[in-house]
Write a protein that holds these residues in place. Structure first.
Motif, mmCIF file in Angstrom:
data_model
loop_
_atom_site.group_PDB
_atom_site.id
_atom_site.type_symbol
_atom_site.label_atom_id
_atom_site.label_comp_id
_atom_site.label_asym_id
_atom_site.label_seq_id
_atom_site.Cartn_x
_atom_site.Cartn_y
_atom_site.Cartn_z
ATOM 1 N N LEU A 261 -13.545 -29.090 1.202
ATOM 2 C CA LEU A 261 -12.751 -27.856 1.197
ATOM 3 C C LEU A 261 -13.664 -26.662 1.038
ATOM 4 N N ARG A 262 -13.641 -25.782 2.017
ATOM 5 C CA ARG A 262 -14.415 -24.536 1.983
ATOM 6 C C ARG A 262 -13.451 -23.350 2.101
ATOM 7 N N VAL A 297 -11.180 -35.949 8.071
ATOM 8 C CA VAL A 297 -12.250 -36.719 7.422
ATOM 9 C C VAL A 297 -13.352 -35.793 6.925
ATOM 10 N N THR A 298 -13.670 -34.793 7.721
ATOM 11 C CA THR A 298 -14.740 -33.864 7.355
ATOM 12 C C THR A 298 -14.233 -32.657 6.564
ATOM 13 N N GLY A 299 -12.927 -32.590 6.335
ATOM 14 C CA GLY A 299 -12.365 -31.433 5.623
ATOM 15 C C GLY A 299 -12.235 -30.230 6.538
ATOM 16 N N GLY A 300 -12.338 -29.072 5.968
ATOM 17 C CA GLY A 300 -12.202 -27.876 6.783
ATOM 18 C C GLY A 300 -12.329 -26.617 5.948
ATOM 19 N N THR A 301 -12.071 -25.514 6.603
ATOM 20 C CA THR A 301 -12.234 -24.202 5.975
ATOM 21 C C THR A 301 -10.902 -23.451 5.986
ATOM 22 N N ILE A 302 -10.599 -22.817 4.885
ATOM 23 C CA ILE A 302 -9.432 -21.920 4.790
ATOM 24 C C ILE A 302 -9.967 -20.497 4.701
ATOM 25 N N GLU A 303 -9.536 -19.664 5.617
ATOM 26 C CA GLU A 303 -9.983 -18.271 5.656
ATOM 27 C C GLU A 303 -8.828 -17.355 5.260
ATOM 28 N N GLY A 321 -7.812 -26.822 10.969
ATOM 29 C CA GLY A 321 -7.102 -27.972 11.515
ATOM 30 C C GLY A 321 -7.712 -29.287 11.095
ATOM 31 N N THR A 322 -7.232 -30.371 11.707
ATOM 32 C CA THR A 322 -7.769 -31.701 11.407
ATOM 33 C C THR A 322 -9.005 -31.959 12.233
ATOM 34 N N SER A 323 -9.707 -33.061 11.942
ATOM 35 C CA SER A 323 -10.932 -33.349 12.681
ATOM 36 C C SER A 323 -10.695 -33.599 14.148
ATOM 37 N N SER A 324 -9.475 -34.043 14.489
ATOM 38 C CA SER A 324 -9.186 -34.339 15.890
ATOM 39 C C SER A 324 -8.752 -33.116 16.662
ATOM 40 N N GLY A 325 -8.681 -31.966 15.949
ATOM 41 C CA GLY A 325 -8.273 -30.727 16.619
ATOM 42 C C GLY A 325 -6.787 -30.511 16.671
ATOM 43 N N ASP A 326 -6.024 -31.362 15.957
ATOM 44 C CA ASP A 326 -4.575 -31.178 15.944
ATOM 45 C C ASP A 326 -4.217 -29.944 15.120
ATOM 46 N N VAL A 327 -3.022 -29.449 15.394
ATOM 47 C CA VAL A 327 -2.546 -28.300 14.623
ATOM 48 C C VAL A 327 -2.101 -28.784 13.259
ATOM 49 N N SER A 328 -2.172 -27.861 12.295
ATOM 50 C CA SER A 328 -1.857 -28.241 10.915
ATOM 51 C C SER A 328 -0.472 -27.772 10.530
ATOM 52 N N VAL A 329 0.505 -28.312 11.185
ATOM 53 C CA VAL A 329 1.875 -27.972 10.820
ATOM 54 C C VAL A 329 2.575 -29.223 10.363
#
Length: 391
Positions: A261-262, A297-303, A321-329
């Motif tokens: 988480l970043r 799997v790799t987490g992500g960034t919240i801006e 989003g997720t590692s597969s590029g899916d939307v986060s809804v």
């Protein structure tokens, strides 16, 4: 005033008040007539008999006038509620009759005292003076009565206005209580899910014997819960304080996700003092954690970005989003917002009506952008805010 008419309204003066002002009217008006009559007529009497008897004669005539005015009062009261034309006719007729009676009494009294029986040819002059006297008395009577009625009507208007104001205040208070209850209900829908996840994380840290991290997480959790439970749902805080609150929440979640988480924050200086509803950004951040960071799997960034644009506060929160590029809804429907974001929308509707914009859009690279556009309400420089953060 005591009225003989059964249609007496609530604006009619009370019987006691009517009696008081009528007595005062009688004293003032007839005392004035007595003084004027004595100074203009009695004091200039040339005969010895007249000079001796004139004061008594003047006093007796005024006493008869007072008595006759007592008969005139109930006639006026009965005709008070009749149409204006009929009322005027009755008043003038009564004045003419009473003035005629008073004239005859005055002339007879003068003839008895002075022995002069040649006064009857002067009846017109005497009658004119009597008529003028009773017209003067009637004008005072009606004027005082109208004045008292206007006073009572003014009191009634003020009383009605006060009752209306109290009802409005009660209505506003009831609406405020209902609105606050609604906002509390919306807020408390969010806490159980977050609390459940956090306690599970603390339990996991204790199991792997990472007591220091577990203690830090408990401390942050207690601070966050104190903030979320003590802040009034209707209260607005500066964006700077709101960012501190969401960062506290993200610090708790960072204990769970570590480097996965970043967080990046970019708040323009002019926007940091703008007012926003308390605990507004936490559900949006929780939505990003649940549907983006936790599923990657790799987490992500919240801006988090904020600025003032054309006199309005513009806030953006996005995730990678997720590692597969899916939307986060939440759910299969890309338009679905889940409980958290729908609660944010309902809170904004309750607080701002239609004066806000709340939109979601998908990033081409994956992830969700949540955009808030709110009225720019700035914290006054003279206002001293108490920070909810422990020192």
């Amino acid at each position: 005033m005591t009225s003989l008419d059964p249609r007496k309204t609530s604006s009619e003066p009370s019987a006691t008040q009517s009696q008081h002002w009528f007595i005062k009217l009688q004293l003032v008006s007839w005392s004035g007539i007595l003084v004027i009559t004595f100074l203009s007529v009695s004091a200039w009497s040339s005969s010895d008999i007249g000079a001796a008897s004139e004061p008594f004669n003047t006093l007796f005539q005024c006493a008869i006038g007072v008595l006759l005015s007592l008969f005139l009062k109930p006639i006026f009261d009965v005709a008070w509620y009749t149409p204006i034309a009929l009322r005027t006719f009755v008043y003038l007729l009564a004045i003419a009759v009473i003035a005629g009676i008073w004239t005859m009494v005055r002339m007879e009294t003068n003839q008895l005292l002075l022995g002069d029986h040649s006064l009857w040819p002067e009846f017109g002059g005497w009658y004119y003076a009597s008529l003028f006297t009773f017209l003067f008395w009637s004008a005072l009577y009606c004027g005082v009565k109208y004045f008292l009625l206007l006073q009572d009507e003014h009191k009634v208007v003020l009383k009605v206005a006060a009752i209306h104001e109290q009802e409005q205040l009660k209505r506003v208070q009831a609406e405020s209580i209902a609105k606050e209850a609604q906002l509390k209900m919306l807020r408390y829908q969010l806490n159980p899910h977050f609390l459940f996840n956090t306690l599970n994380s603390i339990n996991a840290l204790i199991r792997i014997k990472q007591e220091k991290q577990a203690q830090d997480m408990v401390l942050r959790l207690s601070q966050f819960l104190r903030l979320s439970l003590t802040e009034a749902p209707l209260k607005k805080v500066s964006l700077e304080e709101e960012i501190k609150a969401v960062q506290l929440y993200l610090d708790i979640e960072r204990t769970r996700f570590a480097d996965r988480l970043r967080v990046e924050v970019d708040i323009e200086k002019g926007a940091s003092k703008s007012l926003v509803p308390s605990m507004l950004l936490q559900p949006i951040a929780e939505n990003a954690i649940k549907y983006a960071i936790a599923q990657s799997v790799t987490g992500g960034t919240i801006e988090i970005r904020a600025k003032i644009d054309q006199g309005r506060l513009h806030i953006e929160m996005c995730d990678t989003g997720t590692s597969s590029g899916d939307v986060s809804v939440a759910g299969p429907d890309p338009e679905s917002t889940g409980v958290g974001l729908s609660n944010v929308h309902e809170r904004l509707t309750t607080l701002y009506g239609n004066d806000f914009h709340f939109t979601q859009s998908q990033k081409p690279s994956g992830g969700l952008i949540v955009t808030l556009n709110l009225p720019s309400e700035t914290v006054r420089e003279t206002q001293q805010e108490v920070s909810p953060w422990p020192h």
